[in-house]
Design a protein around this motif. Structure first.
Motif, short mmCIF file in Angstrom:
data_model
loop_
_atom_site.label_atom_id
_atom_site.label_comp_id
_atom_site.label_asym_id
_atom_site.label_seq_id
_atom_site.Cartn_x
_atom_site.Cartn_y
_atom_site.Cartn_z
N VAL A 1 36.84 26.11 36.16
CA VAL A 1 37.88 27.07 36.52
C VAL A 1 37.85 28.18 35.48
CG1 VAL A 1 40.36 27.44 36.82
CG2 VAL A 1 39.30 25.29 37.59
N MET A 2 37.84 29.41 35.94
CA MET A 2 37.85 30.57 35.05
C MET A 2 39.20 31.26 35.17
SD MET A 2 34.87 30.38 33.74
CE MET A 2 34.76 31.95 32.87
N ALA A 3 39.74 31.66 34.03
CA ALA A 3 41.08 32.23 34.03
C ALA A 3 41.19 33.42 33.09
CB ALA A 3 42.09 31.17 33.62
N TRP A 4 42.22 34.20 33.33
CA TRP A 4 42.61 35.28 32.42
C TRP A 4 44.01 34.96 31.90
CZ3 TRP A 4 39.51 39.17 30.74
CH2 TRP A 4 38.35 39.45 31.48
N PHE A 5 44.16 35.13 30.61
CA PHE A 5 45.44 35.05 29.94
C PHE A 5 45.67 36.35 29.18
CE2 PHE A 5 46.76 30.53 30.12
CZ PHE A 5 45.62 29.98 30.71
N ARG A 6 46.89 36.58 28.75
CA ARG A 6 47.16 37.76 27.94
C ARG A 6 48.23 37.44 26.91
NH1 ARG A 6 50.23 41.61 32.46
NH2 ARG A 6 52.20 40.41 32.55
N PHE B 1 49.61 32.97 31.05
CA PHE B 1 48.66 32.93 32.15
C PHE B 1 48.77 34.19 33.00
CE2 PHE B 1 46.23 31.34 35.58
CZ PHE B 1 46.93 31.62 36.75
N VAL B 2 47.61 34.67 33.47
CA VAL B 2 47.58 35.84 34.35
C VAL B 2 47.02 35.46 35.73
CG1 VAL B 2 46.62 38.14 34.72
CG2 VAL B 2 47.36 37.45 32.42
N ALA B 3 45.80 34.90 35.73
CA ALA B 3 45.14 34.57 37.00
C ALA B 3 44.02 33.58 36.76
CB ALA B 3 44.58 35.84 37.65
N LEU B 4 43.64 32.86 37.81
CA LEU B 4 42.51 31.95 37.72
C LEU B 4 41.77 31.89 39.04
CD1 LEU B 4 42.99 29.05 39.37
CD2 LEU B 4 44.55 28.60 37.49
N THR B 5 40.52 31.42 38.96
CA THR B 5 39.72 31.18 40.15
C THR B 5 38.81 29.99 39.91
OG1 THR B 5 38.15 32.16 41.71
CG2 THR B 5 37.90 32.79 39.40
N ARG B 6 38.60 29.21 40.94
CA ARG B 6 37.60 28.17 40.85
C ARG B 6 36.22 28.82 40.89
NH1 ARG B 6 39.48 23.03 41.36
NH2 ARG B 6 41.42 22.66 42.51
#
Length: 120
Positions: A31-36, A45-50
């Motif tokens: 799982v790849m994600a963006w945090f800020r 947490f901002v967003a994630l995608t498998r």
């Protein structure tokens, strides 16, 4: 290893696209994600995608404005940010984990971050 790029300064209402280039193998279950993290605040947490499906998840604060995407052939994840607001100003981090989760401890590989500044 994860390397972010694409940060910068924009005006209120502007757009930016962040990139996260991953080296090494990314498993299909990843799982790849963006945090800020804004100054003086916790990393959020901002967003994630498998990695190998179309499943995505967004924080309520960015839903409808930000889009997470990936190019598996390039081992790269993107965050398209539209209608940016001053409150989006933060250091944006890319992260890799193995759980479909918005919780920071579930991610064990992090990039160095890229700065986004939205001026009012």
């Amino acid at each position: 290893q994860l390397v972010e790029s694409g940060g910068g300064s924009v005006q209120d209402g502007g757009s930016l696209r962040l990139s996260c280039a991953a080296s090494g193998r990314i498993y299909s279950s990843s799982v790849m994600a963006w945090f800020r993290q804004a100054p003086g605040k916790e990393r959020e947490f901002v967003a994630l995608t498998r990695w190998h499906s179309s499943s995505t998840l967004y924080a309520d604060s960015v839903k409808g404005r930000f889009t997470i995407a990936k190019d598996t052939a390039k081992n790269t994840v993107y965050l398209q940010m539209n209608s940016l607001k001053p409150e989006d100003t933060a250091l944006y981090y890319c992260a890799k984990g193995s759980r479909y989760s918005s919780s920071r401890p579930d991610y064990n590989v992090w990039g160095q971050g890229t700065q986004v500044l939205v001026a009012s």
